[in-house]
Write an enzyme that holds these catalytic residues in place. Structure first.
Site, PDB file in Angstrom:
ATOM      1  N   GLY A 197      30.444  43.189  67.825  1.00 61.98           N
ATOM      2  CA  GLY A 197      29.924  42.859  68.951  1.00 61.98           C
ATOM      3  C   GLY A 197      30.980  43.307  70.149  1.00 61.98           C
ATOM      4  CD  GLU A 211      29.155  41.317  59.567  1.00 61.18           C
ATOM      5  OE1 GLU A 211      28.762  41.135  58.251  1.00 61.18           O
ATOM      6  OE2 GLU A 211      28.452  40.848  60.448  1.00 61.18           O
ATOM      7  N   PRO A 212      32.214  45.236  63.189  1.00 68.71           N
ATOM      8  CG  PRO A 212      34.079  46.586  63.491  1.00 68.71           C
ATOM      9  CD  PRO A 212      33.791  45.553  62.541  1.00 68.71           C
ATOM     10  N   GLY A 213      30.332  47.561  64.658  1.00 69.95           N
ATOM     11  CA  GLY A 213      29.341  48.593  64.466  1.00 69.95           C
ATOM     12  C   GLY A 213      29.517  49.690  65.657  1.00 69.95           C
ATOM     13  NE  ARG A 214      27.191  47.969  71.472  1.00 69.31           N
ATOM     14  CZ  ARG A 214      25.717  48.077  71.751  1.00 69.31           C
ATOM     15  NH1 ARG A 214      25.339  49.138  72.122  1.00 69.31           N
ATOM     16  NH2 ARG A 214      24.921  46.964  71.332  1.00 69.31           N
ATOM     17  NE  ARG A 220      21.418  50.999  72.868  1.00 71.27           N
ATOM     18  CZ  ARG A 220      22.338  50.804  73.914  1.00 71.27           C
ATOM     19  NH1 ARG A 220      22.583  51.442  74.671  1.00 71.27           N
ATOM     20  NH2 ARG A 220      22.829  49.282  73.997  1.00 71.27           N
ATOM     21  CE1 TYR A 267      17.923  46.354  72.986  1.00 69.06           C
ATOM     22  CE2 TYR A 267      18.879  48.294  72.865  1.00 69.06           C
ATOM     23  CZ  TYR A 267      18.299  47.298  72.234  1.00 69.06           C
ATOM     24  OH  TYR A 267      18.054  47.247  70.898  1.00 69.06           O
ATOM     25  CB  CYS A 297       2.665  60.896  76.249  1.00 72.97           C
ATOM     26  SG  CYS A 297       1.158  61.134  77.265  1.00 72.97           S
ATOM     27  CE1 TYR A 316      22.855  48.541  66.143  1.00 73.37           C
ATOM     28  CE2 TYR A 316      24.567  48.647  68.026  1.00 73.37           C
ATOM     29  CZ  TYR A 316      24.044  48.282  66.646  1.00 73.37           C
ATOM     30  OH  TYR A 316      24.675  47.153  66.016  1.00 73.37           O
TER      31      TYR A 316
END
Ligand code: LLP
Length: 434
Positions: free
Chosen positions: A248, A293-296, A333, A337, A364, A393
């Site tokens: 996060g 658990e970092p991803g970003r 994204r 968001y 479209c 992402y």
């Protein structure tokens, strides 16, 4: 733009990443193109692991591979000694095919089917994270049949409010993820786990949300999670040994976000570790093995997307649309968001901005926008545009909407580039059509 050693603008205004000029990349691979700065990924992995070792000394970083999953990223994180957070059998399969050890995987999901669970158990996935009551019975049954045991963690919801987009907030009491501590649902699940024969109930998991900057949110989570860890150990008379606090950590997208260097990212780990040390001591619990658990934060700023400028439509007095050869099919994204990005005129980044553009995709759909109110020098068709911090992402959320091709992925390092996901073609588009 958050420049660094491996991301800069040359004197003639060309964007360079990993020592490679973007013009060379687009000539070689075409556009749209996802480009990843491999040194950046490796540096972040190292600094996270070093920081965890230095401030806590007992744990492991599991890269949240939903942020960007392909064989090459599993090879890179494996080399760096990280584990992987996986959320589907597709991610497990990709990791396994890259030679990743299943033991170092942690399998998440609020709706893992019996088939998914059997796949995970058979392949020896290290931890399965329980996120539904009936899942407990299913894994137990599978283990019995295979005459094996499975390590599991219980996903609980500590009810920590994190300031981020509501779609990516996960720890509110009414979240679809985890068992709420507050409502007592977590106790019911823990009780069931304790009384299940073939599962090793090793510990607890939480993930409070994504793109979070406030370190206090993570510290509050540590406090609540250690309270609950103590409660479970004491009330059931068991010894837990693992605490997985999810990911996060927020990253830089635009000047509204803090600009982080590698060391600043390490501060997230440091504050969690220090808080955990303090809680362990104060509450008199055994020191849990810490998983983060970092991803970003591992891949987000490592990635940029390159586009070719297409049609430019100036609606008098209203808006200037600059259309690119990508769009929501490779970066959904903004549509999902209202995410904000920094956009760079990649061949004339030194020129003064004098025009405000809305960067539109080619799908479209009116909502197919990549960024709004972008200040750029006057742009022409055929020029290269770069969107920064697209490493997380974007590729992983890409689709074939409007039957567009998902773009290729390239790694760059020390002045060299190589392809790690090839471009789709017409055959891919109709591959499954009967
Ligand atoms: N662990 C768990 C259990 C998670 O659910 C997630 C993200 C992570 C770790 C990694 O979080 P990170 O470090 O990347 O923030 N598609 C959204 C983000 C969804 C995040 C889902 N879970 C976006 O584009 O912003």
């Amino acid at each position: 733009m958050n420049t660094r050693d491996t991301l800069s603008v040359t004197n003639n205004g060309t964007l360079q990443i990993g020592g490679v000029n973007v013009k060379d990349l687009t000539s070689l691979y075409g556009t749209p193109l996802y480009v990843y700065d491999k040194s950046y990924i490796k540096n972040i992995c190292e600094i996270f692991t070093e920081s965890l070792n230095k401030y806590y000394g007992f744990g492991k970083i599991f890269y949240a591979s939903k942020a960007f999953s392909c064989k090459e990223i599993y090879r890179i994180i494996k080399d760096k000694g990280l584990g992987a957070d996986v959320v589907s059998t597709g991610e497990i399969f990709t990791a396994l095919s890259s030679g990743f050890n299943a033991e170092n995987m942690c399998f998440h999901g609020n709706n893992k089917s019996k088939v998914d669970l059997e796949f995970a158990v058979k392949n020896g996935v290290g931890y399965i994270v329980i996120d539904a009551i009936s899942e407990i019975e299913d894994i137990d049954f599978i283990c019995k049949g295979l005459n094996t045991r499975q390590k599991v963690l219980l996903r609980v919801n500590p009810g920590v409010e994190a300031h981020t987009h509501h779609y990516i907030q996960t720890a509110k009491p009414d979240s679809k993820f985890g068992f709420s501590i507050e409502t007592g649902d977590a106790d019911i699940a823990a009780n069931k786990l304790v009384n299940t024969e073939n599962l090793d109930f090793c510990g607890l998991h939480c993930h409070i949300g994504s793109q979070i900057f406030e370190k206090t949110s993570f510290e509050i989570a540590v406090d609540k999670m250690t309270d609950y860890y103590k409660k479970v150990c004491e009330s059931f008379g068991i010894k837990l040994s693992v605490l997985n606090l999810g990911g996060g950590f927020g990253i830089y997208y635009t000047d509204q976000d803090p600009k982080f260097r590698y060391e600043d990212y390490a501060d997230y780990i440091k504050s969690i570790c220090e808080k955990l040390n303090e809680c362990v001591e104060k509450k008199g619990i055994n020191k849990p093995f810490l998983i983060l658990e970092p991803g970003r934060s591992i891949v987000g700023e490592a990635g940029i997307t390159l586009y070719t400028v297409g049609r430019i439509k100036k609606i008098s007095g209203l808006k200037n649309y600059l259309s690119i050869d990508g769009g929501m099919f490779e970066n959904p994204r903004f549509a999902l968001y209202q995410a904000k990005y920094t956009v760079v005129a990649a061949e004339k980044a030194n020129e003064k901005p004098n025009t405000v553009y809305t960067i539109a995709g080619k799908c479209c759909e009116s909502g197919d926008i990549i960024a709004e109110n972008v200040n750029l020098p006057e742009m022409k068709e055929g020029e290269i545009l770069a969107v920064m911090s697209t490493g997380a992402y974007n590729y992983s959320m890409a689709s074939n909407y409007n039957r567009n091709f998902i773009p290729p992925v390239v790694m760059v390092e020390n002045g060299k580039s190589y392809l790690c996901v090839k471009k789709q073609d017409y055959n891919d588009i109709v591959r499954n059509d009967l």
